[in-house]
Design an enzyme around this catalytic site. Structure first.
Site, PDB file in Angstrom:
ATOM      1  N   ARG A 119      40.501 116.076  25.271  1.00 57.56           N
ATOM      2  CA  ARG A 119      41.215 115.096  24.482  1.00 57.56           C
ATOM      3  C   ARG A 119      41.952 114.048  24.501  1.00 57.56           C
ATOM      4  O   ARG A 119      42.849 113.464  24.002  1.00 57.56           O
ATOM      5  CB  ARG A 119      42.156 115.989  23.306  1.00 57.56           C
ATOM      6  CG  ARG A 119      41.530 117.080  22.637  1.00 57.56           C
ATOM      7  CD  ARG A 119      42.298 117.631  21.336  1.00 57.56           C
ATOM      8  NE  ARG A 119      41.607 118.769  20.796  1.00 57.56           N
ATOM      9  CZ  ARG A 119      41.787 120.045  21.036  1.00 57.56           C
ATOM     10  NH1 ARG A 119      42.787 120.301  21.882  1.00 57.56           N
ATOM     11  NH2 ARG A 119      41.187 121.223  20.538  1.00 57.56           N
ATOM     12  N   LYS A 141      36.974  99.125  24.088  1.00 52.60           N
ATOM     13  CA  LYS A 141      35.659  99.536  23.602  1.00 52.60           C
ATOM     14  C   LYS A 141      35.034 100.552  24.526  1.00 52.60           C
ATOM     15  O   LYS A 141      34.873 100.196  25.551  1.00 52.60           O
ATOM     16  CB  LYS A 141      34.769  98.512  23.160  1.00 52.60           C
ATOM     17  CG  LYS A 141      35.030  97.682  21.680  1.00 52.60           C
ATOM     18  CD  LYS A 141      33.861  97.131  21.180  1.00 52.60           C
ATOM     19  CE  LYS A 141      34.186  96.330  20.006  1.00 52.60           C
ATOM     20  NZ  LYS A 141      33.473  95.415  19.617  1.00 52.60           N
ATOM     21  N   GLU A 183      29.400  84.686  29.049  1.00 52.26           N
ATOM     22  CA  GLU A 183      30.322  85.186  28.224  1.00 52.26           C
ATOM     23  C   GLU A 183      31.539  84.320  28.622  1.00 52.26           C
ATOM     24  O   GLU A 183      32.526  84.387  27.702  1.00 52.26           O
ATOM     25  CB  GLU A 183      30.707  86.673  28.570  1.00 52.26           C
ATOM     26  CG  GLU A 183      29.422  87.595  28.354  1.00 52.26           C
ATOM     27  CD  GLU A 183      29.491  87.982  26.830  1.00 52.26           C
ATOM     28  OE1 GLU A 183      30.245  87.729  26.061  1.00 52.26           O
ATOM     29  OE2 GLU A 183      28.477  88.888  26.597  1.00 52.26           O
ATOM     30  N   LYS A 225      40.601  87.171  26.070  1.00 52.09           N
ATOM     31  CA  LYS A 225      40.097  88.116  25.493  1.00 52.09           C
ATOM     32  C   LYS A 225      41.390  88.993  25.190  1.00 52.09           C
ATOM     33  O   LYS A 225      41.354  89.838  24.051  1.00 52.09           O
ATOM     34  CB  LYS A 225      39.320  89.211  26.561  1.00 52.09           C
ATOM     35  CG  LYS A 225      38.852  90.518  26.017  1.00 52.09           C
ATOM     36  CD  LYS A 225      37.575  90.369  25.091  1.00 52.09           C
ATOM     37  CE  LYS A 225      37.401  91.604  24.786  1.00 52.09           C
ATOM     38  NZ  LYS A 225      36.237  92.485  25.298  1.00 52.09           N
ATOM     39  N   GLU A 235      38.908  95.687  15.872  1.00 49.37           N
ATOM     40  CA  GLU A 235      37.753  94.899  15.199  1.00 49.37           C
ATOM     41  C   GLU A 235      37.688  94.942  13.599  1.00 49.37           C
ATOM     42  O   GLU A 235      36.663  95.446  13.011  1.00 49.37           O
ATOM     43  CB  GLU A 235      36.260  95.099  15.942  1.00 49.37           C
ATOM     44  CG  GLU A 235      35.307  94.082  15.592  1.00 49.37           C
ATOM     45  CD  GLU A 235      33.974  94.270  16.211  1.00 49.37           C
ATOM     46  OE1 GLU A 235      34.242  94.748  17.400  1.00 49.37           O
ATOM     47  OE2 GLU A 235      33.143  93.597  15.709  1.00 49.37           O
ATOM     48  N   ARG A 239      38.670  89.952  15.845  1.00 51.13           N
ATOM     49  CA  ARG A 239      37.769  90.282  16.862  1.00 51.13           C
ATOM     50  C   ARG A 239      36.439  90.005  16.900  1.00 51.13           C
ATOM     51  O   ARG A 239      35.592  89.928  17.738  1.00 51.13           O
ATOM     52  CB  ARG A 239      38.117  91.770  17.391  1.00 51.13           C
ATOM     53  CG  ARG A 239      37.610  92.323  18.809  1.00 51.13           C
ATOM     54  CD  ARG A 239      38.180  93.613  19.177  1.00 51.13           C
ATOM     55  NE  ARG A 239      37.612  93.993  20.223  1.00 51.13           N
ATOM     56  CZ  ARG A 239      37.795  95.136  21.044  1.00 51.13           C
ATOM     57  NH1 ARG A 239      38.930  95.855  20.679  1.00 51.13           N
ATOM     58  NH2 ARG A 239      37.263  95.456  21.919  1.00 51.13           N
ATOM     59  N   ASN A 243      32.002  87.998  19.178  1.00 55.86           N
ATOM     60  CA  ASN A 243      30.506  88.120  18.719  1.00 55.86           C
ATOM     61  C   ASN A 243      29.938  87.048  18.769  1.00 55.86           C
ATOM     62  O   ASN A 243      28.745  86.777  18.386  1.00 55.86           O
ATOM     63  CB  ASN A 243      30.336  88.900  17.356  1.00 55.86           C
ATOM     64  CG  ASN A 243      30.147  90.410  17.564  1.00 55.86           C
ATOM     65  OD1 ASN A 243      28.975  90.828  18.081  1.00 55.86           O
ATOM     66  ND2 ASN A 243      30.873  91.326  17.313  1.00 55.86           N
ATOM     67  N   HIS A 246      26.223  86.297  19.601  1.00 57.36           N
ATOM     68  CA  HIS A 246      25.680  87.543  19.894  1.00 57.36           C
ATOM     69  C   HIS A 246      24.802  88.157  18.680  1.00 57.36           C
ATOM     70  O   HIS A 246      23.998  89.059  18.958  1.00 57.36           O
ATOM     71  CB  HIS A 246      26.894  88.678  19.902  1.00 57.36           C
ATOM     72  CG  HIS A 246      27.462  88.809  21.578  1.00 57.36           C
ATOM     73  ND1 HIS A 246      28.157  87.634  21.839  1.00 57.36           N
ATOM     74  CD2 HIS A 246      27.290  89.753  22.413  1.00 57.36           C
ATOM     75  CE1 HIS A 246      28.417  87.872  23.124  1.00 57.36           C
ATOM     76  NE2 HIS A 246      28.136  89.182  23.312  1.00 57.36           N
ATOM     77  N   HIS A 250      21.501  89.386  20.009  1.00 60.19           N
ATOM     78  CA  HIS A 250      21.049  90.893  19.925  1.00 60.19           C
ATOM     79  C   HIS A 250      19.792  91.017  19.464  1.00 60.19           C
ATOM     80  O   HIS A 250      19.224  91.787  19.961  1.00 60.19           O
ATOM     81  CB  HIS A 250      22.137  91.622  19.347  1.00 60.19           C
ATOM     82  CG  HIS A 250      23.395  92.325  19.905  1.00 60.19           C
ATOM     83  ND1 HIS A 250      24.450  92.608  19.326  1.00 60.19           N
ATOM     84  CD2 HIS A 250      23.529  92.430  21.262  1.00 60.19           C
ATOM     85  CE1 HIS A 250      25.382  92.716  20.314  1.00 60.19           C
ATOM     86  NE2 HIS A 250      24.609  92.806  21.359  1.00 60.19           N
ATOM     87  N   HIS A 262      21.406  90.389  29.082  1.00 58.60           N
ATOM     88  CA  HIS A 262      22.284  90.196  27.814  1.00 58.60           C
ATOM     89  C   HIS A 262      22.592  88.851  27.557  1.00 58.60           C
ATOM     90  O   HIS A 262      22.711  88.104  26.627  1.00 58.60           O
ATOM     91  CB  HIS A 262      23.362  91.173  28.110  1.00 58.60           C
ATOM     92  CG  HIS A 262      24.402  91.153  26.706  1.00 58.60           C
ATOM     93  ND1 HIS A 262      24.344  91.634  25.549  1.00 58.60           N
ATOM     94  CD2 HIS A 262      25.765  90.580  27.071  1.00 58.60           C
ATOM     95  CE1 HIS A 262      25.292  91.215  24.767  1.00 58.60           C
ATOM     96  NE2 HIS A 262      26.189  90.638  25.631  1.00 58.60           N
TER      97      HIS A 262
END
Lengths: 368, 368
Positions: A119, A141, A183, A225, A235, A239, A243, A246, A250, A262
């Protein structure tokens, strides 16, 4: 019928430090962080092969899990299960620490294992790539892919600390190193015009991996960031500007079967976003050209490969998490250093026609 | 070396409702809860066989996952993976709801799947057993077992609501029904003397599963459990009192290879705790007898089966999560309705000698 209410108490604000330097992994920073707690070091065969693990000081008696093969292929629930079972076999308790050393996939898996072991236990991220130092190690994330989609499993799980040693970037091959810098460009575009100018004027220093320049780069990235995720840790809205580039990126990444990196796909996605901005009246050709110049200086692709069909891209964008009722929604900028916000929203509906036109132009005629 | 700090913002207090009634699943309570969101119903073959799923109103078009076999055997990461893959195949988004209908293992798995699907979605718990209605559906503990230990994987993930329909208890067989009531006795012992008297005087009504009595029972349980988890949601201290009877109980459960039910083992563990309390001067023989009387009226075992060796039990207790430096620590009570707190701690070191003596007495000579 009886009705009772259960209160879930507030969770106090917290935080963590990011240490940035050159060659700091050989110092005692890791030992200071973990103190007398037991450590499971999670890394991958690329990091091991590059010799990064030999050069660092880790507490004696720490357990080690080397992910093999490195990369997206191993980013699944079985790998996380294997990490957890190794911790169990070593009878590691709730006060243990997972130390993830590597790129984004290592960090995602190390963080996810920490989030769900007994946990939740502590995780320390030590990103070693341009992408993970700029982006994925900060913000909490975590997750792994399913056979059907990326990051299908995951949690938000904040690290207890992040250590960025820019010297590890010297182990990357040229293509991986350069594509990861996209990035950084993204951060500059959405939040900081001065940072964009720093990138424009320091491309040469970046290409030779000059350490003082890389430390400044990391500091810029982390500040941006951090500012974004502090305001919107899970998000809900702001946030989403992270993206930027992206959404279409993507789609290209998927359709070219991951033959492009990427960062390379995000480069293409940024150019596409910039052209969409022109068409809806919030961008200029000059701005797009300035961005393309930086990307070309970093040897990044700026056109959509022929193997990606227009329909294929549109189909993927429509199923993107940000889409509402199959209308694509994109993060956009209104000037360099300033993401676009309209009606308090940071992702914007764009008509499929405009997206289609831009894709067609980027794909066939190229950019004039 | 540069140092930046990332703030993790506070999370606001929240909460959820528990609805308690008889026959309420046939009403529109579930539909009202899920509104127009997509639903993945998670249950098991026991619940399905008992006809509970036929009798309830669920939104049309909801997906369904029936765990088979029911129980601890299926409580592993593969089952959770299968639930998640079914949700993915059905293209369920982040605004979907998992509705878990069943006992503790169903709730633990439904909650865990919700915690990690796309970094967290809503879960509604509908407990259908005496244990889960009293205990496991409230408080946000989720998880699955590994091959090595119980709940090795898990998260704290609060439900958005709990619906307790006591009529579902009529589907349980006698042994499962009665053993589950031990968790109710535990709640009374640690928090509420009046509730203990209610149990003493209502055993007959409980045994015939009288609906108004069961509704009062559920309300007592939920109030107590909610009060404890509100004060200590992530089990730093107070929440440990919910482990009353569980330390020795778990050891017995393991050593008898799960041939005894969880509640039956907790019954034995409660008697052992009560005898330890006598020996360290905070209990009386009269109190132990009063507790044993209720347990016997519920047909619960109060002696340790011969197959559980003293050394085996001691060994397991020493490796319990609450142990510090191999010294057993137990939740104890100082009077009926009042858990023991010393130096702000709710789990108490007890010398191995005393534990050994009590086990020997409970196992061989029995209780006088």
């Amino acid at each position: 019928m009886e009705k009772l209410h259960v209160k879930v108490p507030a969770v106090e604000a917290g935080g963590y430090d990011i240490l940035i330097g050159g060659g700091i992994l050989t110092d005692s920073v890791i030992a200071e962080f973990v103190a007398d707690r037991r450590v499971m070091l999670v890394s991958d065969e690329n990091v091991e092969r590059a010799g990064i693990l030999d050069g660092i000081k880790v507490p004696s008696g720490c357990e080690k899990f080397i992910i093999s093969p490195a990369g997206e292929l191993s980013k699944n629930i079985s790998t996380v299960t294997a990490v957890i079972e190794k911790m169990e076999a070593a009878a590691m308790g709730r006060d243990s620490v997972i130390v993830g050393i590597g790129g984004g996939t290592v960090g995602d898996m190390a963080g996810f294992a920490a989030a769900i072991y007994k946990r939740g236990i502590a995780v320390l991220h030590i990103p070693t790539t341009t992408v993970s130092q700029a982006d994925s190690s900060i913000g909490g994330k975590t997750g792994v892919d399913s056979t059907m989609s990326k990051n299908a499993y995951g949690c938000f799980w904040q690290p207890r600390g992040v250590i960025i040693d820019v010297r590890t970037l010297k182990t990357l091959d040229e293509r991986q190193y350069r594509s990861g810098l996209v990035e950084s460009l993204k951060h500059a575009l959405i939040r900081d015009a001065e940072y964009f100018e720093f990138l424009e004027t320091n491309v040469a220093n970046l290409l030779i991996r000059d350490e003082p320049t890389l430390i400044r780069l990391a500091a810029y990235n982390c500040r941006i960031k951090a500012a974004v995720v502090e305001q919107d840790p899970t998000e809900k809205n702001l946030r989403r500007i992270l993206n930027y580039g992206h959404t279409i990126g993507h789609a290209v990444e998927t359709l070219c079967d991951y033959t492009l990196y990427h960062g390379e796909c995000v480069a293409i996605g940024i150019v596409a976003a910039s052209m969409i901005e022109q068409r809806i009246g919030i961008g200029t050709r000059e701005r797009t050209n300035r961005i393309v110049d930086v990307l070309l200086a970093l040897s990044q692709p700026v056109r959509i490969p022929a193997q990606c069909s227009i329909d294929g891209i549109i189909d993927i964008i429509r199923r993107d998490k940000k889409s509402v009722g199959a209308v694509p929604r994109l993060a956009l900028i209104e000037q360099i250093g300033k993401a676009c916000c309209k009606d308090s929203q940071w992702a914007h509906p764009v008509s499929t026609d405009i997206v289609q036109e831009v894709i067609a132009e980027l794909r066939e005629v190229g950019l004039e």
